[in-house]
Design a protein around this motif. Structure first.
Motif, PDB file in Angstrom:
ATOM      1  N   GLN A   1       0.764  -1.106  -0.053  1.00 40.52           N
ATOM      2  CA  GLN A   1       0.070  -0.080   0.061  1.00 40.52           C
ATOM      3  C   GLN A   1       0.730   1.185  -0.025  1.00 40.52           C
ATOM      4  OE1 GLN A   1      -2.407   0.175   3.595  1.00 40.52           O
ATOM      5  NE2 GLN A   1      -4.210   1.347   2.485  1.00 40.52           N
ATOM      6  N   ARG A   2       0.435   2.102  -0.832  1.00 39.06           N
ATOM      7  CA  ARG A   2       1.163   3.584  -0.862  1.00 39.06           C
ATOM      8  C   ARG A   2       1.190   3.951   0.540  1.00 39.06           C
ATOM      9  NH1 ARG A   2      -1.528   5.769  -6.083  1.00 39.06           N
ATOM     10  NH2 ARG A   2      -2.386   7.119  -4.490  1.00 39.06           N
ATOM     11  N   PRO A   3       2.338   4.848   1.070  1.00 41.42           N
ATOM     12  CA  PRO A   3       2.213   5.523   2.166  1.00 41.42           C
ATOM     13  C   PRO A   3       1.185   6.530   2.487  1.00 41.42           C
ATOM     14  CG  PRO A   3       4.356   5.394   1.269  1.00 41.42           C
ATOM     15  CD  PRO A   3       3.623   4.908   0.395  1.00 41.42           C
ATOM     16  N   SER A   4       0.969   7.234   1.436  1.00 42.88           N
ATOM     17  CA  SER A   4      -0.144   8.295   1.574  1.00 42.88           C
ATOM     18  C   SER A   4      -1.556   7.577   1.579  1.00 42.88           C
ATOM     19  CB  SER A   4      -0.309   9.069   0.331  1.00 42.88           C
ATOM     20  OG  SER A   4      -0.565   8.236  -0.655  1.00 42.88           O
ATOM     21  N   LEU A   5      -1.870   6.405   1.355  1.00 41.62           N
ATOM     22  CA  LEU A   5      -3.152   5.901   1.956  1.00 41.62           C
ATOM     23  C   LEU A   5      -3.357   5.159   2.960  1.00 41.62           C
ATOM     24  CD1 LEU A   5      -3.928   4.314  -1.687  1.00 41.62           C
ATOM     25  CD2 LEU A   5      -4.648   6.514  -0.880  1.00 41.62           C
ATOM     26  N   ARG A   6      -2.096   5.095   3.980  1.00 44.12           N
ATOM     27  CA  ARG A   6      -2.269   4.746   5.312  1.00 44.12           C
ATOM     28  C   ARG A   6      -2.955   5.780   6.164  1.00 44.12           C
ATOM     29  NH1 ARG A   6       3.871   2.280   5.519  1.00 44.12           N
ATOM     30  NH2 ARG A   6       3.529   0.871   3.977  1.00 44.12           N
ATOM     31  N   ASN A   7      -3.595   5.042   7.238  1.00 50.97           N
ATOM     32  CA  ASN A   7      -4.077   5.692   8.213  1.00 50.97           C
ATOM     33  C   ASN A   7      -3.150   6.356   9.058  1.00 50.97           C
ATOM     34  OD1 ASN A   7      -5.705   6.842  10.438  1.00 50.97           O
ATOM     35  ND2 ASN A   7      -7.077   5.051  10.550  1.00 50.97           N
ATOM     36  N   PRO A   8      -2.978   7.718   9.083  1.00 51.30           N
ATOM     37  CA  PRO A   8      -1.997   8.366   9.784  1.00 51.30           C
ATOM     38  C   PRO A   8      -1.980   8.160  11.390  1.00 51.30           C
ATOM     39  CG  PRO A   8      -3.334   9.962   8.864  1.00 51.30           C
ATOM     40  CD  PRO A   8      -3.916   8.833   8.500  1.00 51.30           C
ATOM     41  N   HIS A   9      -3.157   7.687  12.092  1.00 52.56           N
ATOM     42  CA  HIS A   9      -3.210   7.555  13.522  1.00 52.56           C
ATOM     43  C   HIS A   9      -3.043   6.237  13.703  1.00 52.56           C
ATOM     44  CE1 HIS A   9      -6.014  11.150  13.479  1.00 52.56           C
ATOM     45  NE2 HIS A   9      -6.528  10.773  12.698  1.00 52.56           N
ATOM     46  N   ASP A  10      -2.621   5.168  12.871  1.00 57.32           N
ATOM     47  CA  ASP A  10      -2.298   3.806  13.009  1.00 57.32           C
ATOM     48  C   ASP A  10      -0.869   3.511  12.863  1.00 57.32           C
ATOM     49  OD1 ASP A  10      -4.734   3.833  14.219  1.00 57.32           O
ATOM     50  OD2 ASP A  10      -5.743   2.708  12.573  1.00 57.32           O
ATOM     51  N   VAL A  11      -0.050   4.525  12.454  1.00 53.69           N
ATOM     52  CA  VAL A  11       1.452   4.309  11.734  1.00 53.69           C
ATOM     53  C   VAL A  11       1.907   3.622  12.737  1.00 53.69           C
ATOM     54  CG1 VAL A  11       3.291   5.510  10.997  1.00 53.69           C
ATOM     55  CG2 VAL A  11       1.065   6.186  10.222  1.00 53.69           C
ATOM     56  N   ALA A  12       2.021   3.712  14.036  1.00 51.76           N
ATOM     57  CA  ALA A  12       3.110   3.450  15.066  1.00 51.76           C
ATOM     58  C   ALA A  12       2.419   1.806  15.719  1.00 51.76           C
ATOM     59  CB  ALA A  12       3.277   4.318  16.170  1.00 51.76           C
ATOM     60  N   LEU A  13       1.310   1.682  15.393  1.00 47.43           N
ATOM     61  CA  LEU A  13       0.646   0.432  15.821  1.00 47.43           C
ATOM     62  C   LEU A  13       1.255  -0.820  15.305  1.00 47.43           C
ATOM     63  CD1 LEU A  13      -3.181   1.290  16.015  1.00 47.43           C
ATOM     64  CD2 LEU A  13      -1.475   1.264  18.092  1.00 47.43           C
ATOM     65  N   PRO A  14       1.541  -1.923  16.174  1.00 50.31           N
ATOM     66  CA  PRO A  14       1.953  -3.225  15.418  1.00 50.31           C
ATOM     67  C   PRO A  14       0.984  -3.804  14.621  1.00 50.31           C
ATOM     68  CG  PRO A  14       1.330  -3.488  18.045  1.00 50.31           C
ATOM     69  CD  PRO A  14       1.139  -2.020  17.617  1.00 50.31           C
ATOM     70  N   PRO A  15       1.288  -4.690  13.778  1.00 52.99           N
ATOM     71  CA  PRO A  15       0.387  -5.526  12.941  1.00 52.99           C
ATOM     72  C   PRO A  15      -0.546  -6.349  14.015  1.00 52.99           C
ATOM     73  CG  PRO A  15       2.546  -5.993  12.229  1.00 52.99           C
ATOM     74  CD  PRO A  15       2.874  -5.150  13.558  1.00 52.99           C
ATOM     75  N   SER A  16      -1.589  -6.583  13.415  1.00 52.87           N
ATOM     76  CA  SER A  16      -2.615  -7.522  14.184  1.00 52.87           C
ATOM     77  C   SER A  16      -2.086  -8.768  14.181  1.00 52.87           C
ATOM     78  CB  SER A  16      -4.108  -7.538  13.342  1.00 52.87           C
ATOM     79  OG  SER A  16      -4.938  -8.306  13.844  1.00 52.87           O
ATOM     80  N   LYS A  17      -2.656  -9.495  15.524  1.00 46.97           N
ATOM     81  CA  LYS A  17      -2.165 -10.999  15.614  1.00 46.97           C
ATOM     82  C   LYS A  17      -3.175 -11.871  14.832  1.00 46.97           C
ATOM     83  CE  LYS A  17       0.488 -10.099  19.732  1.00 46.97           C
ATOM     84  NZ  LYS A  17       0.610 -10.245  21.272  1.00 46.97           N
ATOM     85  N   VAL A  18      -4.370 -11.314  14.501  1.00 45.82           N
ATOM     86  CA  VAL A  18      -5.562 -12.198  13.799  1.00 45.82           C
ATOM     87  C   VAL A  18      -4.909 -12.534  12.202  1.00 45.82           C
ATOM     88  CG1 VAL A  18      -7.603 -12.308  13.315  1.00 45.82           C
ATOM     89  CG2 VAL A  18      -7.249 -11.072  15.398  1.00 45.82           C
ATOM     90  N   PRO A  19      -4.858 -13.553  11.978  1.00 51.74           N
ATOM     91  CA  PRO A  19      -4.789 -13.963  10.284  1.00 51.74           C
ATOM     92  C   PRO A  19      -5.569 -12.947   9.573  1.00 51.74           C
ATOM     93  CG  PRO A  19      -4.985 -15.975  11.710  1.00 51.74           C
ATOM     94  CD  PRO A  19      -5.489 -14.913  12.677  1.00 51.74           C
ATOM     95  N   VAL A  20      -4.853 -12.715   8.383  1.00 53.40           N
ATOM     96  CA  VAL A  20      -5.488 -11.893   7.283  1.00 53.40           C
ATOM     97  C   VAL A  20      -6.884 -12.433   6.857  1.00 53.40           C
ATOM     98  CG1 VAL A  20      -5.285 -10.844   5.211  1.00 53.40           C
ATOM     99  CG2 VAL A  20      -3.593 -10.889   6.805  1.00 53.40           C
ATOM    100  N   ALA A  21      -6.773 -13.934   6.676  1.00 50.18           N
ATOM    101  CA  ALA A  21      -8.248 -14.284   6.200  1.00 50.18           C
ATOM    102  C   ALA A  21      -9.086 -14.171   7.194  1.00 50.18           C
ATOM    103  CB  ALA A  21      -7.723 -15.941   6.057  1.00 50.18           C
ATOM    104  N   LEU A  22      -9.192 -14.268   8.494  1.00 46.23           N
ATOM    105  CA  LEU A  22     -10.035 -14.091   9.346  1.00 46.23           C
ATOM    106  C   LEU A  22     -10.512 -12.715   9.706  1.00 46.23           C
ATOM    107  CD1 LEU A  22      -8.820 -16.302  12.599  1.00 46.23           C
ATOM    108  CD2 LEU A  22     -10.921 -16.744  10.992  1.00 46.23           C
ATOM    109  N   GLN A  23      -9.562 -11.808   9.317  1.00 50.32           N
ATOM    110  CA  GLN A  23     -10.000 -10.287   9.285  1.00 50.32           C
ATOM    111  C   GLN A  23     -10.947 -10.166   8.242  1.00 50.32           C
ATOM    112  OE1 GLN A  23      -6.574  -7.591   9.658  1.00 50.32           O
ATOM    113  NE2 GLN A  23      -5.462  -9.261  10.684  1.00 50.32           N
ATOM    114  N   TRP A  24     -10.759 -10.637   7.180  1.00 44.08           N
ATOM    115  CA  TRP A  24     -11.735 -10.598   5.814  1.00 44.08           C
ATOM    116  C   TRP A  24     -13.021 -11.160   6.306  1.00 44.08           C
ATOM    117  CZ3 TRP A  24     -11.311  -6.993   2.699  1.00 44.08           C
ATOM    118  CH2 TRP A  24     -10.225  -6.250   2.228  1.00 44.08           C
ATOM    119  N   ILE A  25     -12.761 -12.353   6.973  1.00 42.42           N
ATOM    120  CA  ILE A  25     -14.188 -13.114   7.222  1.00 42.42           C
ATOM    121  C   ILE A  25     -15.064 -12.278   8.275  1.00 42.42           C
ATOM    122  CG2 ILE A  25     -15.185 -15.115   8.345  1.00 42.42           C
ATOM    123  CD1 ILE A  25     -12.820 -16.574   7.178  1.00 42.42           C
ATOM    124  N   GLY A  26     -14.342 -11.335   8.993  1.00 46.06           N
ATOM    125  CA  GLY A  26     -14.899 -10.667  10.015  1.00 46.06           C
ATOM    126  C   GLY A  26     -15.609  -9.580   9.167  1.00 46.06           C
TER     127      GLY A  26
END
Length: 107
Positions: A2-27
């Protein structure tokens, strides 16, 4: 990537989610299915069911916002995780409260 300009500036410093990407999409799919069901209920003049379903969907969205990456959440990631989760939980809770307490008007 993803291009840096499209990232949410409020969440830049947050660690990645521990939930698998497939489960995130299912949610997110579950949220969209609940929102669609709410629309179908409202077109069928079942406003209490529509309000209850949409309130539940908003509460589900608040859980998703806390546990999913902003890049997966897309347009549902507006502000910081805490603010978005608190806002959607408040709206969802209010909708559930209204659907439970407003009289059924004879139906």
């Amino acid at each position: 990537m993803q291009r840096p300009s499209l990232r949410n500036p409020h969440d830049v410093a947050l660690p990645p989610s521990k939930v698998p990407v497939a489960l995130q999409w299912i949610g997110i799919g579950i949220f969209l299915a609940l929102a669609l069901a709410s629309g179908i209920y409202s077109f069928g003049n079942h406003w209490r069911r529509a309000t209850f379903t949409l309130g539940g969907a908003m509460l589900w969205l608040s859980l998703l916002r806390l546990s999913c990456d902003s890049s997966i959440m897309g347009i549902f990631a507006v502000r910081s995780r805490k603010f978005d989760a608190a806002f959607t939980a408040a709206i969802g809770g209010l909708m559930l409260f209204l659907s439970a307490t407003v009289e059924s008007l004879g139906s």
